[in-house]
Design an enzyme around this catalytic site. Sequence first.
Site, PDB file in Angstrom:
ATOM      1  CB  SER A  32      -0.863   0.081   1.248  1.00  0.00           C
ATOM      2  OG  SER A  32      -1.834  -1.006   1.089  1.00  0.00           O
ATOM      3  CG  HIS A  63      -3.323  -2.531  -3.511  1.00  0.00           C
ATOM      4  ND1 HIS A  63      -3.756  -1.563  -2.714  1.00  0.00           N
ATOM      5  CD2 HIS A  63      -2.410  -3.227  -2.999  1.00  0.00           C
ATOM      6  CE1 HIS A  63      -2.893  -2.146  -1.462  1.00  0.00           C
ATOM      7  NE2 HIS A  63      -2.251  -2.964  -1.669  1.00  0.00           N
ATOM      8  CG  HIS A  85      -4.705  -7.613   0.449  1.00  0.00           C
ATOM      9  ND1 HIS A  85      -4.788  -6.716  -0.639  1.00  0.00           N
ATOM     10  CD2 HIS A  85      -3.653  -7.183   1.210  1.00  0.00           C
ATOM     11  CE1 HIS A  85      -3.779  -5.631  -0.702  1.00  0.00           C
ATOM     12  NE2 HIS A  85      -3.203  -6.165   0.481  1.00  0.00           N
ATOM     13  CE1 TYR A  87      -8.416  -5.714   1.555  1.00  0.00           C
ATOM     14  CE2 TYR A  87      -6.444  -6.494   3.200  1.00  0.00           C
ATOM     15  CZ  TYR A  87      -6.902  -5.766   2.240  1.00  0.00           C
ATOM     16  OH  TYR A  87      -6.379  -4.690   1.655  1.00  0.00           O
ATOM     17  CD  GLU A  88      -8.124  -7.360  -2.814  1.00  0.00           C
ATOM     18  OE1 GLU A  88      -8.300  -6.867  -3.924  1.00  0.00           O
ATOM     19  OE2 GLU A  88      -6.776  -7.864  -2.701  1.00  0.00           O
ATOM     20  CB  ALA A 115       1.377  -0.332   4.576  1.00  0.00           C
ATOM     21  CG  MET A 213      -4.593  -6.274   7.333  1.00  0.00           C
ATOM     22  SD  MET A 213      -5.922  -5.319   6.765  1.00  0.00           S
ATOM     23  CE  MET A 213      -5.972  -3.968   8.216  1.00  0.00           C
ATOM     24  CB  SER A 214      -0.280  -7.995   2.673  1.00  0.00           C
ATOM     25  OG  SER A 214       0.703  -7.289   3.144  1.00  0.00           O
ATOM     26  CG  ASN A 237      -0.570   2.374  11.376  1.00  0.00           C
ATOM     27  OD1 ASN A 237      -0.734   1.895  10.172  1.00  0.00           O
ATOM     28  ND2 ASN A 237      -1.317   1.781  12.265  1.00  0.00           N
ATOM     29  CG  HIS A 250      -6.763   2.786   3.177  1.00  0.00           C
ATOM     30  ND1 HIS A 250      -5.679   1.717   3.259  1.00  0.00           N
ATOM     31  CD2 HIS A 250      -6.908   3.335   1.935  1.00  0.00           C
ATOM     32  CE1 HIS A 250      -5.689   1.524   1.805  1.00  0.00           C
ATOM     33  NE2 HIS A 250      -6.230   2.058   1.341  1.00  0.00           N
TER      34      HIS A 250
HETATM   35  N1  HPA Z   1      -2.859  -3.087  11.196  1.00  0.00           N
HETATM   36  C1  HPA Z   1      -2.873  -4.037  10.064  1.00  0.00           C
HETATM   37  N2  HPA Z   1      -2.268  -3.623   8.894  1.00  0.00           N
HETATM   38  C2  HPA Z   1      -1.857  -2.503   8.355  1.00  0.00           C
HETATM   39  C3  HPA Z   1      -1.760  -1.371   9.699  1.00  0.00           C
HETATM   40  C4  HPA Z   1      -2.306  -1.618  10.968  1.00  0.00           C
HETATM   41  O1  HPA Z   1      -2.169  -1.051  11.941  1.00  0.00           O
HETATM   42  N3  HPA Z   1      -1.177  -0.339   9.176  1.00  0.00           N
HETATM   43  C5  HPA Z   1      -1.161  -0.726   7.779  1.00  0.00           C
HETATM   44  N4  HPA Z   1      -1.308  -2.024   7.523  1.00  0.00           N
END
Ligand code: HPA
Length: 275
Positions: A32, A63, A85, A87-88, A115, A213-214, A237, A250
Amino acid sequence: MSGFDFSFYRKSADYVKSIVKDEPETAVILGSGLGDFASHISDAVSIPYNEIPNFPVSTVPSHEGKLIFGKIGEKKVACMSGRFHHYEGYSFKQLSAPVRLFKLLGVKRVILTNAAGGVNESYRPGDIMVIKDHIKLTSLSPMEGENLPEFGERFFDVSDMYTGKLREKALKLSDGSGLTFHEGVYMYFGGPQFETPAEIRMARLLGADAVGMSTVPEALTAAHCRMPLLGFSVITNMAAGVIPNAEITHEEVGQQAGLISERFSAYMKKVIENL
Ligand code: HPA
């Protein structure tokens, strides 16, 4: 059985080989907000995912959804701009497609980027974590179902999945990048919701330094076909609950990735040129 036999993957590879004649040495999957790297590829040839037979199609707006072939310096590369992913709605098995395609194209090593949220309280947004290992609590695996011996063995070792020698090189090359590097453990969460503060406290107790998540499905696919692997998390973050009352969005993830993407791309170029 499920239709995911060797010829299923070969069909994707045959199509790509009909367009791209040079064998890429290094493949990169961009996470991302890290798409900037793709603009550094020279002599680029792009193939949209939807043109590749048996290849999934990305559904996340940020993406892009194309494979780019070309050069970084003198090195031949393949780059996925836009990844898939769980989740998709894709199964873990479907998530094996990109790395298996790379394998069939003759790729020698893969670099996965993502990310991620910082769990380790000494990390800061904008830092880079070289992935040393991962934790995945779900029992899902991209290698579930019938084994394809053309790629690898039924039971396979993952104790040096994030190849030690490559990590060592990556960390050495970080000098002068203008970025702060760590080496740490990535913990997989399925998303698409960000984690709860309690989940993040659990992750920290279990030894995780970052969450995302990847990456894990692709890393396991690489390990299965014995492809050396390097993984980078861009900390965009602090994970849920690390900063009291801070909301994770996001947008924030994209913004933070954008802030370091130029420096990170320059660093990635250097890594690829020196592998
Ligand atoms: N959690 C999960 N996936 C992420 C995060 C997070 O805090 N930040 C960026 N991708």
